[in-house]
Write an enzyme that holds these catalytic residues in place. Structure first.
Site, PDB file in Angstrom:
ATOM      1  N   GLU B 196       0.836  -1.210   0.000  1.00  0.00           N
ATOM      2  CA  GLU B 196       0.000   0.000   0.000  1.00  0.00           C
ATOM      3  C   GLU B 196       0.867   1.256   0.000  1.00  0.00           C
ATOM      4  O   GLU B 196       0.368   2.367   0.068  1.00  0.00           O
ATOM      5  CB  GLU B 196      -0.941   0.010   1.208  1.00  0.00           C
ATOM      6  CG  GLU B 196      -2.206  -0.813   1.002  1.00  0.00           C
ATOM      7  CD  GLU B 196      -1.930  -2.272   0.697  1.00  0.00           C
ATOM      8  OE1 GLU B 196      -1.250  -2.927   1.515  1.00  0.00           O
ATOM      9  OE2 GLU B 196      -2.356  -2.764  -0.355  1.00  0.00           O
ATOM     10  N   ASN B 280      -0.630  -7.629  -4.001  1.00  0.00           N
ATOM     11  CA  ASN B 280      -1.295  -6.795  -5.004  1.00  0.00           C
ATOM     12  C   ASN B 280      -0.310  -5.886  -5.723  1.00  0.00           C
ATOM     13  O   ASN B 280       0.673  -5.442  -5.154  1.00  0.00           O
ATOM     14  CB  ASN B 280      -2.378  -5.932  -4.338  1.00  0.00           C
ATOM     15  CG  ASN B 280      -1.800  -4.974  -3.311  1.00  0.00           C
ATOM     16  OD1 ASN B 280      -1.402  -5.387  -2.242  1.00  0.00           O
ATOM     17  ND2 ASN B 280      -1.740  -3.694  -3.638  1.00  0.00           N
ATOM     18  N   ASP B 322      -7.552  -5.742  -5.062  1.00  0.00           N
ATOM     19  CA  ASP B 322      -6.630  -5.976  -3.943  1.00  0.00           C
ATOM     20  C   ASP B 322      -6.669  -7.413  -3.424  1.00  0.00           C
ATOM     21  O   ASP B 322      -6.666  -7.656  -2.225  1.00  0.00           O
ATOM     22  CB  ASP B 322      -6.889  -5.000  -2.771  1.00  0.00           C
ATOM     23  CG  ASP B 322      -5.806  -5.114  -1.703  1.00  0.00           C
ATOM     24  OD1 ASP B 322      -4.642  -5.303  -2.063  1.00  0.00           O
ATOM     25  OD2 ASP B 322      -6.137  -5.012  -0.506  1.00  0.00           O
TER      26      ASP B 322
END
Lengths: 158, 645
Positions: B196, B280, B322
């Site tokens: 992230e 991801n 995701d």
């Protein structure tokens, strides 16, 4: 005022805004078109729909902030519920914390977002969204929105 | 009684002995993982089965389980992972500040030594979803701790003395450490978290004696970075070709491309391959990274010595939801395809169960299960079609069965009926057939795609499943949660979140619960039984030769269920929600079950606040009460055993 769910704070702000610009009729008929963010009137809501800035605040919050502060500002097991924090934080304090970061109890650490271009330019919007959550005028779910107001549209409304 | 686990171990051990170059640690750990009195690695064994051959606690007496002793970790954050037990010592770890305790089993868990690193608290907010840590690893007389700030530390297992440390990443750019290391021979492997934050993922091998880096393999980038051999590394049987780790990216996006490696690692000593998955691609906005984004969302099979990949398989090309591919790879030797069900006696049923996948249809009900549980299993002749399988329950809601020698895709089926983003996986191309309605890429930026199942936390996240060779079934803790997902443009700043999508999560349609604990048949691709849970099941499961399966719940219950029927046999409410993994061991000949409580993690985000119906009006409290009505924070170890008879 037509907006049934206008908070007292917001209503007062709108009146202030209206008297400032002298565009009372425009505000009444096309509320969201003439709405402009200010710390005192951060959001516009009418029939459950919010101004685009507040909606953008919802989006930015759920991209950048919710992994710690939980969905819809409700907090997590390790970061405070901002819908409650906003009851005591004013706009300047909010900006201060976002820009500088802060350390809390139990090794809670809020980082500085001063260099984050997904947060800093949208700080007004995020503030508006959280204030709307805190004031109880926006629910947990994704809020409905008015269209984005372009500059020329705003100019004609004014 | 011949234990299936021992069969597998014996196979592995003989292979290890045959290879003269095999180091001491390899045979040591292989030997130790075969000894059910210990719990020597986070998922029990190299195959990540989380199965124990212990059977003192069984379906008839588990109801009498009692708390033997408890221990507070003194840390409030989410406690993932679980204890290791080596001889008379239990090793437990905590989330940040990443304390390690060595507890004396001869003395009610008295602290033999404690290690607490000094870490800069600036790493805390860079950890996307709480400051979790999934446990320590043992090997060569050392305990390996992978700290939040990515420092890998080797501690003397006897004294806790720090022997060496190595820095594996850069928290100022978003790289953090959450995963449990794994030791193979003279190497210790660690991954990296931070998908992230635009971190490009990698797996790194360090020398267990010196802490020197041996190799590092990135998830994306040129071949020199990814350690992919253009001609000999295969994807579904075909060579991957030159620079496959950059060819499906636009420009330099791969440099901040994600594919982090924060899940679990498995190892097959016979094949000398390490298995793990990548996460991801960054960002969550698919429009900003056109292409397949190889090799995010990919299963890797890498040579343990060199890191060069033998085969890879990308499960979710060009992710739009995701669905990190990091969940554990469970290695089993079982018949595939499963043979037709023999309409035979219960003895025959148990015999086939020895080698997997066949128990279910012979045991349709709980009554039958009890009858069949009685006879001792007889040693079975190896069926001809036993294959070396890899079973992986992915976040994307599909359970995959592959041949772990070749990487051939054998089966991909949904393990939650709610999964709707793809109709099926094309077995020729290996590609999921995406449903346009749920494609956040096709719907485009600034469009809210609604009703996607599963949610970003997946049908299952990192919480590891268990496999019992006695039933041939996989026991899987799952989420039953869907989402709305709206991608939009984001800009990258090093060390800052790089997400680019809003999420709203809520229970799957028609359901009144957020999780299920299921038994999965990986040969047939079918759910055998499913126990609804009010909240996501975020705790790693344990299966035992007593035919009892254990798992924890977010409210804090440790639950024991019948491996064959799923019937609940025991529950005990621990002081905080359980997101840790259950283990078992013996001490002085007595079987114990241990688990860490301590609410937090991803589960502490959505669940702690209480999920609500997205269509509910303003001010609606929602149909689901908040988890905080049930439990509070607090790290604690609880150890269970049977009363003295």
């Amino acid at each position: 005022m037509r907006s049934a769910r206008l908070s007292p704070l917001k209503a007062a702000g709108l009146v202030a805004l209206a008297s400032l610009t002298g565009a009372v009729s425009a505000t009444e008929s096309k509320g969201y078109l003439s709405f402009q963010f200010s710390p005192e009137t951060p959001y516009y809501v009418e029939d459950g729909k919010v101004d685009f800035g507040t909606y953008n605040g919802f989006r930015r919050y759920h991209s950048e902030c919710h992994v710690c502060h939980g969905p819809a500002g409700m907090g997590s097991s390790y970061a405070p519920a901002l819908m409650k924090s906003m009851q005591v934080l004013d706009f300047d304090q909010f900006v201060e914390v976002v820009v500088r970061g802060r350390k809390g109890l139990n090794q809670q650490v809020m980082p500085s977002f001063a260099s984050n271009m997904n947060v800093l330019p949208h700080m007004n919007d995020i503030y508006a969204y959280l204030k709307a959550r805190s004031d109880g005028v926006v629910g947990v779910a994704r809020p409905d929105k008015f269209p984005k107001v372009r500059k020329d549209a705003q100019a004609s409304a004014n | 009684m011949p234990q299936p686990k021992h069969q597998l171990i014996a196979l592995c051990a003989s292979a290890a002995l045959a290879a003269s170059t095999t180091g001491f640690a390899n045979s040591e750990l292989i030997e130790m993982q075969g000894d059910p009195s210990s719990w020597v690695m986070p998922n029990g064994d190299y195959a990540s089965t989380r199965f124990s051959a212990l059977d003192q606690i069984d379906t008839s007496n588990v109801k009498d389980l009692q708390v033997a002793w408890t221990f507070s970790t003194g840390v409030l954050r989410g406690h993932e992972g679980g204890p290791l037990v080596i001889g008379d010592v239990m090793y437990i770890h905590t989330p940040f500040p990443n304390k390690v305790f060595a507890l004396d089993l001869n003395n009610d868990g008295k602290i033999l030594w404690k290690y607490e690193p000094r870490q800069d608290t600036s790493v805390i907010p860079v950890m996307c979803c709480d400051t979790v840590n999934r446990g320590v690893a043992y090997g060569n007389g050392k305990i390996f701790l992978y700290q939040a700030d990515t420092t890998l530390v080797a501690l003397d297992a006897k004294t806790g003395e720090k022997l060496w440390s190595a820095v594996n990443g850069d928290p100022s750019k978003g790289g953090t450490g959450t995963s449990a290391p794994m030791v193979v021979k003279d190497k210790v492997y660690v991954g990296i978290s931070g998908g992230e934050f635009g971190v490009r993922g990698y797996l790194t091998a360090y020398d267990t004696d010196s802490g020197k880096q041996v190799w590092r393999a990135y998830s994306m980038g040129p071949d020199a970075d990814t350690l992919l051999d253009p001609e000999n590394t295969t994807h579904l049987g075909k060579p991957v070709g030159k620079d496959s780790g950059t060819a499906t990216w636009e420009g330099d996006q791969w440099k901040i491309g994600g594919g982090t490696t924060w899940g679990w690692y498995s190892y097959d000593p016979d094949l000398n391959l390490v298995y793990y998955g990548s996460g991801n691609p960054s960002t969550w906005n698919p429009a900003q990274r056109p292409g397949d984004n190889r090799w995010s969302m990919t299963i890797f099979a890498r040579d343990a010595d060199t890191g060069v990949a033998k085969w890879i398989y990308q499960m979710t090309p060009h992710d739009e939801w995701d669905y990190d591919g990091v969940n554990e790879m469970i290695l089993v030797d079982a018949p595939f395809p499963p043979k037709d069900e023999p309409e035979a006696s219960s003895v025959a049923a148990v015999t086939t169960a020895e080698t997997g996948f066949k128990m279910r249809s012979l045991l349709p009900g709980r009554k039958d299960a009890e009858e069949a549980a009685a006879p001792e299993p007889a040693p079975a002749a190896e069926p001809a079609n036993v294959r070396k399988l890899l079973v992986h329950m992915d976040r994307n809601g599909f359970a995959y069965t592959l041949d772990r020698v070749t990487g051939e895709l054998l089966l991909a089926e949904k393990y939650d009926p709610a999964v709707n983003w793809a109709t099926h996986v094309d077995m020729e191309t290996g590609r999921p057939q995406v449903v346009s309605e749920y494609s956040t890429d096709q719907n485009g930026e600034d469009v809210n795609t609604t009703g996607v199942c599963p949610a970003a936390l997946g049908t299952k996240d990192q919480q590891p499943a268990a496999y019992s060779p006695r039933t041939g079934l996989f026991y899987v803790p799952t989420n039953h949660v869907c989402m709305d997902y709206e991608p939009f443009q984001v800009s990258y700043t090093a060390g800052q979140p790089y997400v680019g999508a809003t999420l709203t999560m809520y229970p799957a349609p028609g359901g009144d619960h957020l999780g299920n604990f299921i038994a999965w048949d990986a040969g047939k691709g079918e759910i055998v039984w499913s126990n609804p849970e009010p909240f996501s099941v975020w705790s790693g499961a344990l299966a035992t030769a007593g035919d009892v399966v254990f798992y924890g719940t977010l409210e804090g219950y440790l639950k024991a269920v019948d491996a064959k029927s799923g019937e609940e046999l025991y529950r005990f409410k621990t002081p905080s929600g359980i997101i840790g993994n259950v283990n078992t061991y013996t001490h002085k000949g007595k079987q114990y079950v241990a688990v860490l409580s301590g609410l937090g993690g991803w589960a502490g985000i959505g669940m702690a606040a209480g999920l609500t119906d997205p269509t509910a009006g303003l001010g609606a409290v929602g149909a689901y009460s908040s988890l905080s009505d049930y439990t509070q924070l607090g790290g604690q170890l609880t150890v269970f055993t049977l009363p003295e008879s």
